[in-house]
Design an enzyme around this catalytic site. Structure first.
Site, PDB file in Angstrom:
ATOM      1  N   ASP A  36      12.255 -13.191 -48.382  1.00 52.52           N
ATOM      2  CA  ASP A  36      12.060 -11.929 -49.126  1.00 52.52           C
ATOM      3  C   ASP A  36      11.495 -10.826 -48.225  1.00 52.52           C
ATOM      4  OD1 ASP A  36       9.496 -12.750 -48.675  1.00 52.52           O
ATOM      5  OD2 ASP A  36       8.914 -12.884 -50.778  1.00 52.52           O
ATOM      6  N   GLU A  38       8.726 -10.723 -46.633  1.00 48.01           N
ATOM      7  CA  GLU A  38       7.281 -10.736 -46.380  1.00 48.01           C
ATOM      8  C   GLU A  38       7.048 -11.519 -45.081  1.00 48.01           C
ATOM      9  OE1 GLU A  38       5.162 -12.188 -49.781  1.00 48.01           O
ATOM     10  OE2 GLU A  38       5.869 -10.553 -51.063  1.00 48.01           O
ATOM     11  N   HIS A 127       1.651  12.958 -32.390  1.00 42.58           N
ATOM     12  CA  HIS A 127       2.189  14.275 -32.761  1.00 42.58           C
ATOM     13  C   HIS A 127       1.182  14.980 -33.674  1.00 42.58           C
ATOM     14  CE1 HIS A 127       5.276  17.319 -33.234  1.00 42.58           C
ATOM     15  NE2 HIS A 127       4.790  17.449 -34.456  1.00 42.58           N
ATOM     16  N   ASP A 168      10.785  24.073 -28.535  1.00 46.31           N
ATOM     17  CA  ASP A 168      10.206  24.889 -29.611  1.00 46.31           C
ATOM     18  C   ASP A 168       8.778  25.296 -29.243  1.00 46.31           C
ATOM     19  OD1 ASP A 168       8.660  22.642 -30.007  1.00 46.31           O
ATOM     20  OD2 ASP A 168       9.767  21.958 -31.754  1.00 46.31           O
ATOM     21  N   LYS A 191      12.899  27.401 -32.309  1.00 48.96           N
ATOM     22  CA  LYS A 191      13.663  26.442 -33.123  1.00 48.96           C
ATOM     23  C   LYS A 191      13.561  26.794 -34.607  1.00 48.96           C
ATOM     24  CE  LYS A 191      12.104  22.003 -33.967  1.00 48.96           C
ATOM     25  NZ  LYS A 191      11.828  20.628 -33.543  1.00 48.96           N
ATOM     26  N   ARG A 193      14.415  24.707 -38.052  1.00 48.56           N
ATOM     27  CA  ARG A 193      14.905  23.446 -38.616  1.00 48.56           C
ATOM     28  C   ARG A 193      15.220  23.669 -40.083  1.00 48.56           C
ATOM     29  NH1 ARG A 193      14.938  18.005 -37.626  1.00 48.56           N
ATOM     30  NH2 ARG A 193      13.586  17.950 -35.805  1.00 48.56           N
ATOM     31  N   ASP A 218      10.044  17.084 -24.383  1.00 43.07           N
ATOM     32  CA  ASP A 218       9.530  17.095 -25.759  1.00 43.07           C
ATOM     33  C   ASP A 218       8.678  15.843 -25.963  1.00 43.07           C
ATOM     34  OD1 ASP A 218       9.059  18.042 -28.275  1.00 43.07           O
ATOM     35  OD2 ASP A 218      11.145  18.056 -28.923  1.00 43.07           O
TER      36      ASP A 218
HETATM   37  C1  R5P Z   1       8.720  18.436 -33.508  1.00 46.17           C
HETATM   38  O1  R5P Z   1       7.854  19.196 -33.749  1.00 46.17           O
HETATM   39  C2  R5P Z   1       8.710  17.513 -32.336  1.00 46.17           C
HETATM   40  O2  R5P Z   1       7.963  17.992 -31.269  1.00 46.17           O
HETATM   41  C3  R5P Z   1      10.118  17.218 -31.897  1.00 46.17           C
HETATM   42  O3  R5P Z   1      10.718  18.407 -31.415  1.00 46.17           O
HETATM   43  C4  R5P Z   1      10.917  16.688 -33.046  1.00 46.17           C
HETATM   44  O4  R5P Z   1      10.244  15.619 -33.627  1.00 46.17           O
HETATM   45  C5  R5P Z   1      12.284  16.240 -32.594  1.00 46.17           C
HETATM   46  O5  R5P Z   1      12.971  15.766 -33.706  1.00 46.17           O
HETATM   47  P1  R5P Z   1      14.528  15.524 -33.685  1.00 46.17           P
HETATM   48  O6  R5P Z   1      14.838  14.682 -32.491  1.00 46.17           O
HETATM   49  O7  R5P Z   1      14.789  14.820 -34.986  1.00 46.17           O
HETATM   50  O8  R5P Z   1      15.202  16.863 -33.646  1.00 46.17           O
END
Ligand code: R5P
Length: 296
Positions: A36, A38, A127, A168, A191, A193, A218
């Site tokens: 299951d 677990e 993050h 970004d 950026k 989104r 990034d």
């Molecule tokens: C966002 O603020 C992070 O620094 C990355 O830019 C983001 O997590 C990237 O996400 P993805 O690969 O889904 O575009």
């Protein structure tokens, strides 16, 4: 204080790197998955009085968090004095605000659950956007390891005349630091989104980048839509295939293929999340952080 390093299954490589540097003993946590889904978790019985570090990669966290929590509880049950967590990728940190009434602020919830289970935490570049410091969510002894110097070393060793590019505004903090270490200029894109897999970036003046090879940096590559959009813009602007360097290469679904199809050059990540692009090991930095916590 000597420690015992326990690896969650699949994370033995990181644990071995830690053990070698900390010169301490270790073992692998036993994991039995029932039909299951677990799990039954078993730790070595001889942990009485020991200081235990559990090493757990926590990307794809829904199947990995509970086993790590159970390992911590089991270690205490057999007498471990203190139990810490080495989680090179700290999951759920991106949801740090309720954008609609009723949304869980998972960064706080998950950090609280971890704090209840573990005495201390070591992680790599969590993050943190609206939350300023790791200590603001994990209220206890913790260390944040910064992978920036390792990324910078990779770029310096592999890319001639780089320009470091952040996808970004959020990335400005570490992109500027990486560029300074490499001795290269940097630019930061803008950026927008619109959804999980719908990202647009715009490119401001790229004058400083002329004649250079772009290196996108990034913290996380998840769907790779951010990096792919940035790669496409740079290619359209006439640049050679950009190298893509990230701390946490999650590469959800078809992310890696999408990034290559966009025109990326080398794609390189640290080993905080297991992926074929792992080229930069973080164990040495994790070991330093654990060692400073144990000494404290
Ligand atoms: C966002 O603020 C992070 O620094 C990355 O830019 C983001 O997590 C990237 O996400 P993805 O690969 O889904 O575009």
């Amino acid at each position: 204080m000597t420690a015992t390093v326990l690896a969650m299954p699949g994370d033995e490589d990181l644990a071995t790197g830690l053990r070698q540097r900390l010169r301490c003993a270790g073992d692998v946590v036993g994991l039995h998955r029932f039909p299951d889904e677990e799990v039954r978790v078993t730790v070595p019985a001889a942990l009485d009085g020991r200081h235990v570090a559990v090493v757990a990669r926590l990307d794809r966290p829904d199947g990995r968090l509970v086993p790590a929590l159970l390992a911590a509880a089991a270690a205490r049950d057999v007498g471990a004095r203190r139990v810490g967590l080495v989680a090179p990728y700290l999951p759920y940190m991106r949801q740090d605000h309720a954008f609609q009434p009723g949304q869980a602020v998972s960064a706080h919830v998950v950090a609280r659950v971890l704090r209840d289970a573990f005495d201390w935490l070591v992680t790599v570049d969590p993050h943190l956007h609206r939350i300023r410091r790791l200590e603001d969510v994990f209220v206890g002894p913790c260390r944040t390891v910064h992978a920036g110097p390792l990324l910078a070393r990779w770029i310096a060793d592999h890319v001639a005349r780089p320009v470091v590019v952040g996808p970004d505004e959020e990335s400005e903090q570490w992109v500027a630091d990486v560029a300074r270490r490499v001795g290269a200029p940097h630019v930061v894109l803008r950026k927008t989104r619109r959804g999980d897999r719908d990202v647009e970036v715009s490119v401001p003046g790229l004058d400083v980048a002329g004649g250079r090879t772009p290196v996108l940096v990034d913290d996380i590559v998840s769907t790779a839509r951010t990096m792919s959009a940035a790669v496409r813009h740079l290619r359209r602007a006439g640049f050679p295939p950009p190298a893509c360097v990230a701390v946490h290469g999650i590469f959800a679904g078809d992310a890696y293929e999408t990034l290559l199809a966009a025109g990326a050059g080398a794609v390189v990540t640290t080993d905080t999340v297991r992926h074929g692009t792992n080229e930069i090991p973080v164990a040495p930095l994790l070991a330093e952080a654990v060692s400073s916590l144990l000494a404290g």
